[in-house]
Design a protein around this motif. Structure first.
Motif, mmCIF file in Angstrom:
data_model
loop_
_atom_site.group_PDB
_atom_site.id
_atom_site.type_symbol
_atom_site.label_atom_id
_atom_site.label_comp_id
_atom_site.label_asym_id
_atom_site.label_seq_id
_atom_site.Cartn_x
_atom_site.Cartn_y
_atom_site.Cartn_z
ATOM 1 N N LEU A 20 -11.739 7.512 3.325
ATOM 2 C CA LEU A 20 -12.212 6.345 2.307
ATOM 3 C C LEU A 20 -14.533 7.097 2.952
ATOM 4 C CD1 LEU A 20 -12.003 2.906 4.188
ATOM 5 C CD2 LEU A 20 -11.184 3.908 2.468
ATOM 6 N N LYS A 21 -14.046 8.192 2.859
ATOM 7 C CA LYS A 21 -15.685 8.815 2.970
ATOM 8 C C LYS A 21 -16.532 8.225 3.346
ATOM 9 C CE LYS A 21 -14.499 11.481 -1.622
ATOM 10 N NZ LYS A 21 -13.626 10.985 -1.535
ATOM 11 N N ILE A 22 -16.114 8.055 5.098
ATOM 12 C CA ILE A 22 -17.491 7.066 5.678
ATOM 13 C C ILE A 22 -17.265 7.868 6.920
ATOM 14 C CG2 ILE A 22 -16.643 4.963 4.272
ATOM 15 C CD1 ILE A 22 -15.442 4.392 6.991
ATOM 16 N N THR A 61 -19.480 -3.591 9.500
ATOM 17 C CA THR A 61 -19.643 -2.631 9.703
ATOM 18 C C THR A 61 -18.191 -1.896 9.136
ATOM 19 O OG1 THR A 61 -20.411 -0.265 9.465
ATOM 20 C CG2 THR A 61 -19.611 -1.106 11.760
ATOM 21 N N ALA A 62 -17.835 -0.766 8.570
ATOM 22 C CA ALA A 62 -16.294 -0.060 8.175
ATOM 23 C C ALA A 62 -15.492 -0.795 7.614
ATOM 24 C CB ALA A 62 -16.143 0.435 9.473
ATOM 25 N N LEU A 63 -15.715 -2.118 6.883
ATOM 26 C CA LEU A 63 -15.165 -3.156 7.033
ATOM 27 C C LEU A 63 -13.748 -2.716 5.817
ATOM 28 C CD1 LEU A 63 -17.809 -6.267 5.841
ATOM 29 C CD2 LEU A 63 -15.786 -6.185 7.738
ATOM 30 N N SER A 64 -14.025 -1.336 4.688
ATOM 31 C CA SER A 64 -12.861 -1.506 4.867
ATOM 32 C C SER A 64 -11.639 -0.073 5.095
ATOM 33 C CB SER A 64 -12.796 0.459 3.642
ATOM 34 O OG SER A 64 -13.688 -0.350 2.506
ATOM 35 N N VAL A 85 -25.474 -7.708 1.830
ATOM 36 C CA VAL A 85 -24.430 -7.948 1.531
ATOM 37 C C VAL A 85 -23.519 -7.290 0.583
ATOM 38 C CG1 VAL A 85 -22.592 -10.018 2.002
ATOM 39 C CG2 VAL A 85 -24.987 -10.172 3.074
ATOM 40 N N ASP A 86 -22.904 -6.307 1.068
ATOM 41 C CA ASP A 86 -22.082 -5.521 -0.014
ATOM 42 C C ASP A 86 -20.947 -5.965 0.462
ATOM 43 O OD1 ASP A 86 -23.871 -2.768 0.736
ATOM 44 O OD2 ASP A 86 -24.442 -4.402 -0.456
ATOM 45 N N GLY A 87 -20.809 -6.860 1.165
ATOM 46 C CA GLY A 87 -18.906 -6.583 1.884
ATOM 47 C C GLY A 87 -18.386 -7.967 1.290
ATOM 48 N N LYS A 147 -12.418 0.388 -0.186
ATOM 49 C CA LYS A 147 -12.522 0.697 -1.413
ATOM 50 C C LYS A 147 -13.662 2.198 -0.648
ATOM 51 C CE LYS A 147 -17.310 -0.897 -2.072
ATOM 52 N NZ LYS A 147 -18.403 -1.702 -2.891
ATOM 53 N N GLU A 148 -14.227 3.208 -1.560
ATOM 54 C CA GLU A 148 -14.881 3.973 -0.653
ATOM 55 C C GLU A 148 -15.865 3.764 -0.808
ATOM 56 O OE1 GLU A 148 -14.049 7.676 -3.032
ATOM 57 O OE2 GLU A 148 -11.560 7.825 -3.420
ATOM 58 N N GLY A 149 -15.851 4.372 0.194
ATOM 59 C CA GLY A 149 -17.850 4.593 0.767
ATOM 60 C C GLY A 149 -18.136 3.664 1.664
ATOM 61 N N GLU A 150 -19.443 3.323 2.528
ATOM 62 C CA GLU A 150 -19.526 2.838 3.450
ATOM 63 C C GLU A 150 -19.744 1.259 3.085
ATOM 64 O OE1 GLU A 150 -22.279 3.556 6.606
ATOM 65 O OE2 GLU A 150 -22.873 5.617 5.694
ATOM 66 N N LEU A 151 -19.250 0.031 4.072
ATOM 67 C CA LEU A 151 -18.792 -0.947 3.392
ATOM 68 C C LEU A 151 -19.553 -1.918 4.433
ATOM 69 C CD1 LEU A 151 -18.290 -3.343 1.104
ATOM 70 C CD2 LEU A 151 -15.799 -3.251 2.141
#
Length: 582
Positions: A87-89, A386-389, A105-107, A359-363
């Protein structure tokens, strides 16, 4: 068949679906509805009964859980780092102890229409007066307690009946999960990890009594089908592939003997899901709360050698979400106990549904986490998750979902050598000479040593790939890889479909001449697909050759040489497919 070609579907459903009840029981929820309805009633499959035992168990199964071993913890951390690389985190321990700033909020999962950060309230465990319990509001989404059953009337102390506010004998549904741990109740789940929840603490008789109480309450309170009218109704039981022969018999007995329905038939969940989406061939991936099953269907017939069972589901993802936040020190300093306080699991499930996606990236996401302390109103804590993916990626890396909670029931109980199912491999159907007929829904069990059913310890992508490659012909394999059907609550996870397509494609061995993987969009809400398919199968079954009548079942069980012995009705399947494809 001429009638099927000319009748309007809505007319057919109205005419034949009004006296058919479809029951689809699961580990976490049970879906029950009349076949003419568009959607079923979805009720948490649990019951809380009054108890005066000391010491008191808040949850019947809490003694079954075990501690996470050091080896399991190390494997979980390795799985996290593998997922983080994909996931590139940052890796698991890269940012532990570093304060995280609050931000936007992104998630939030935009596909989920339910409200965020729902706050639950403690359930009222006292009986309501007669006027309030007789109002039409009883059939709303709030789960309420049914009438006291004769079998458990003596469990309540006599002094409770003399008080104005009497404790309820049992509470069913979501309200059972919202009972305070200080109240004298024990929560029971009659199905665990895809099997009847039988243990030394929870004997078969109690499991059956609880199944009867839950289903009877839903039929009376939600569907308005009282016991006195059930002799005019038939039942379609849509059961998971995980159930064994004796478990199917016990549930048939509940339907026919205890609930007093006139007749019943059993259909496989994966097979019903295909009909629920109007398909004929598909690889059905059913991702429930505690188990995940994979099975391939060809031309309306299940292929038993493709069946795979994985011992993880949505509740395991919720537990992983809590573990991830605690490890990153983002969880507020509150007591969260998923084992003894079902209210906390309700909260975690909502957080997972609202914020977790692949999804890729920090979520990250800013959320309100609620704390539920006995005797106090719920507390609110603004928290950055954090790290919701990562948690939903545990579907592909099951070491992340440590199986320390609610292990599968022991199989020693299922020593049933009675051959319930009829071999249908050589049945000929003159009306459909070109129809491809496979093995029966569950193949014969002349020797019970083949049980328990095989439970895979692989990830979701490997299970799907192995299942499809077990189907045989390369033409069928290519068709199945392009006809993957995701159902169940976990299938609603945002980003899951492209993740499944990508990872299944990479899991196909390089020597296989297959280069395309596609997940089909569901035409029905993924949680209701098997129930809808069961309704279609029940409505289109005009001959009812495979149905079992109550009188036959109660008197002598299964007739070995009778046409009413339970079997897969491939004639019915062909009949339904003819209608669907016309």
């Amino acid at each position: 068949m001429d009638y099927l070609k000319t009748v309007v579907p809505s007319q057919l459903i109205a005419e034949r679906g009004s006296n058919i009840v479809v029951i689809n029981p699961g580990s976490a929820n049970v879906r029950i509805g009349v076949a003419r309805q568009d959607t079923p009633s979805i009720i948490p499959h649990c019951i809380a009964r009054y108890t005066n035992q000391t010491p008191k168990l808040n949850v019947q199964d809490q003694m079954l859980n075990c501690q996470v071993t050091t080896a399991q913890q190390m494997e979980r951390q390795k799985a996290y780092d593998v997922i983080a690389s994909f996931l590139k985190i940052p890796f698991l321990d890269d940012q532990v102890g570093i304060p995280r700033k609050m931000g936007r909020v992104d998630g939030h999962n935009h596909h989920n229409g339910r409200g965020k950060d729902e706050c639950f309230a403690w359930a009222n465990v006292y009986e309501q007066d007669a006027k309030s319990t007789c109002t039409p509001e009883r059939t709303t989404s709030e789960d309420r307690v049914g009438e006291s059953s004769e079998e458990h009337r003596d469990e309540l102390p006599k002094q409770l009946h003399s008080t104005e506010n009497r404790l309820r004998q049992f509470i069913i549904g979501e309200e059972a999960l919202r009972i305070s741990p200080t109240e004298p109740y024990c929560v029971r789940r009659p199905i665990r990890r895809g099997h009847l929840n039988i243990s030394q603490q929870y004997p078969l008789q109690q499991v059956i009594e609880d199944l009867h109480a839950i289903w009877d309450w839903i039929l009376t309170e939600k569907l308005d089908v009282p016991r006195s009218h059930r002799n005019m109704y038939s039942v379609v039981l849509v059961l998971s592939e995980t159930f064994d022969t004796r478990e199917m018999k016990e549930m048939l007995s509940v339907v026919l003997r205890d609930l007093h329905f006139s007749s019943a038939v059993v259909h496989q969940e994966g097979l019903a899901a295909v009909f629920g989406n109007g398909l004929s061939t598909a690889c059905v991936v059913n991702m429930g709360a505690q188990t995940t099953t994979v099975i391939c269907i060809e031309d309306g017939a299940a292929l038993p050698n493709t069946e795979k069972t994985l011992q993880f589901g949505g509740e395991d993802i919720s537990r992983c979400l809590l573990w991830t936040q605690r490890h990153h020190q983002t969880w507020p300093p509150i007591r969260t106990d998923l084992l003894t306080r079902p209210m906390d699991l309700l909260m975690l499930n909502k957080l997972k549904e609202n914020y977790c996606e692949i999804k890729e990236g920090e979520l990250d996401a800013v959320s309100i986490v609620h704390s539920y302390e006995e005797g106090q109103p719920p507390g609110s804590h603004k928290t950055r998750l954090t790290a919701l993916s990562v948690p939903p990626m545990g579907l592909f890396y099951p070491a992340l979902l440590v199986p320390d909670v609610y292990p599968p029931p022991p199989r020693s109980w299922f020593n049933d050598y009675d051959d319930m199912l009829e071999e249908t491999y050589h049945i000929e159907y003159r009306m459909y000479p070109g129809m491809n007929v496979g093995l029966s829904m569950w193949d014969n069990y002349p020797i019970f040593s083949s049980k328990p059913k095989k439970e895979e310890k692989v990830g979701l992508a490997e299970a799907i790939t192995s299942s499809i490659l077990s189907s045989g012909r390369i033409e069928l394999q290519r068709k199945l890889f392009c006809s993957i059907q995701l159902i169940g609550g976990v299938a609603l996870t945002a980003g899951l479909i492209p993740a499944v397509e990508e990872r299944v494609l990479h899991a196909i061995p390089p020597n296989e001449a297959i280069d395309t993987v596609e997940v089909l969009q569901s035409r029905t809400r993924t949680t209701d697909v098997p129930w809808k398919g069961g309704a279609i199968l029940g409505i289109l079954d005009f001959g009812r050759d495979a149905w079992i009548h109550r009188e036959d079942w109660v008197r002598s069980g299964i007739h070995i040489n009778s046409n009413r012995k339970y079997r897969d009705s491939y004639y019915l399947q062909a009949q339904a497919m003819s209608y669907i494809n016309s």
